[in-house]
Design a protein around this motif. Sequence first.
Motif, mmCIF file in Angstrom:
data_model
loop_
_atom_site.group_PDB
_atom_site.id
_atom_site.type_symbol
_atom_site.label_atom_id
_atom_site.label_comp_id
_atom_site.label_asym_id
_atom_site.label_seq_id
_atom_site.Cartn_x
_atom_site.Cartn_y
_atom_site.Cartn_z
ATOM 1 N N LEU A 52 0.816 -1.212 0.000
ATOM 2 C CA LEU A 52 0.000 0.000 0.000
ATOM 3 C C LEU A 52 0.855 1.269 0.000
ATOM 4 C CD1 LEU A 52 -2.948 -1.017 2.352
ATOM 5 C CD2 LEU A 52 -2.839 -1.045 -0.150
ATOM 6 N N ALA A 53 2.119 1.149 0.333
ATOM 7 C CA ALA A 53 3.022 2.296 0.219
ATOM 8 C C ALA A 53 3.193 2.707 -1.240
ATOM 9 C CB ALA A 53 4.381 1.953 0.833
ATOM 10 N N HIS A 54 2.829 1.807 -2.160
ATOM 11 C CA HIS A 54 2.917 2.096 -3.595
ATOM 12 C C HIS A 54 1.554 2.448 -4.191
ATOM 13 C CE1 HIS A 54 7.094 0.718 -3.900
ATOM 14 N NE2 HIS A 54 6.757 -0.336 -3.183
ATOM 15 N N GLN A 55 0.578 2.812 -3.363
ATOM 16 C CA GLN A 55 -0.769 3.034 -3.877
ATOM 17 C C GLN A 55 -0.852 4.170 -4.875
ATOM 18 O OE1 GLN A 55 -3.276 5.649 -2.881
ATOM 19 N NE2 GLN A 55 -1.551 6.914 -2.191
ATOM 20 N N VAL A 132 4.219 -4.364 -9.570
ATOM 21 C CA VAL A 132 3.734 -3.882 -8.271
ATOM 22 C C VAL A 132 2.379 -3.203 -8.402
ATOM 23 C CG1 VAL A 132 4.181 -2.278 -6.379
ATOM 24 C CG2 VAL A 132 6.041 -3.677 -7.291
ATOM 25 N N ARG A 133 2.202 -2.386 -9.426
ATOM 26 C CA ARG A 133 0.924 -1.686 -9.594
ATOM 27 C C ARG A 133 -0.221 -2.676 -9.654
ATOM 28 N NH1 ARG A 133 -2.521 -0.627 -13.741
ATOM 29 N NH2 ARG A 133 -3.691 1.341 -13.665
ATOM 30 N N LEU A 139 -4.757 -6.337 -4.467
ATOM 31 C CA LEU A 139 -5.012 -6.277 -3.029
ATOM 32 C C LEU A 139 -6.281 -5.486 -2.741
ATOM 33 C CD1 LEU A 139 -4.278 -6.651 -0.052
ATOM 34 C CD2 LEU A 139 -2.715 -4.681 -0.268
ATOM 35 N N ALA A 140 -6.430 -4.331 -3.391
ATOM 36 C CA ALA A 140 -7.614 -3.499 -3.163
ATOM 37 C C ALA A 140 -8.882 -4.219 -3.611
ATOM 38 C CB ALA A 140 -7.464 -2.161 -3.886
#
Length: 281
Positions: A52-55, A132-133, A139-140
């Motif tokens: 989530l740090a890459h949101q 990662v994206r 995840l979301a």
Amino acid sequence: MIRKLLLPLLAMLAALLPAQANAYWEYGHETVAAIAYRNVTPAVRTEIGKLLAHQALLETPTCPARTIEQASVWADCIKELGPRFSYAYNWHYQNVNVCKDFTLKGNCPDGNCVSAQIERAAKLLKDRKVPVRERVMALAFLVHFVGDLHQPLHAGDRGDLGGNRARSTYGLYSTERLNLHSIWDGLLAERAISTPPSLVRAYSAEERAAVNGGSIEDWSRDSWQVARDVVYGSAYGDPCGPVPERAKLDEAMIEKLIEPARQQLVKGGLRLARLLDEALG
């Protein structure tokens, strides 16, 4: 006298219903996510934080996903972004007829249903070779769709758009806009979550084992059964009997429905914790 005092309040609530229903079920999704977060392993909590740090890679600044609670409502928030995410509209539900034998065959065309998208998101999340994206988006979606599956009217219905066409009262509250879906999405969800004790806690291994076994299809059948026996059973008496012009849920019935609604949130949270542990552990 009490009725005279309540009528203005009910009129005000009627005017606010669309916004309130959304807010309440955001509360429901956030609760499922919070239960899951408390019950995953510490290592998985760390992995969730790293992802989530890459949101920002999602490029949806009006729909942030900095925390698991924000991520839990991201899939609803992006509906406001128009065509960009319109492909995901049908991923939120699978309205399997509660008056026929349960089957996902024919109710999930080309994987466009909630159970298939839970499986897809879990696989993408687990695969470290996926960009990662895409894993952040998976995840979301996963966090949101597990919540959706445990709102019973996203899992089963009577050909009434998940209860959206099933007009109903809620205690003394009765408007043209009020239906079974908005009750279970909003008013009853809020009542269930706000009734103590808090649902967000660490559950024992025995409590987790009691609900999070089986497959995603098993969970789909479970929620479908709740739609049949609890949602339509409480509204119509006979879940497959004649449909009244307006179902009537009085206060005594609402009290009986609080615990089943709470259990759906617990099952959603603990089953999501299992999937997150499997994907990120």
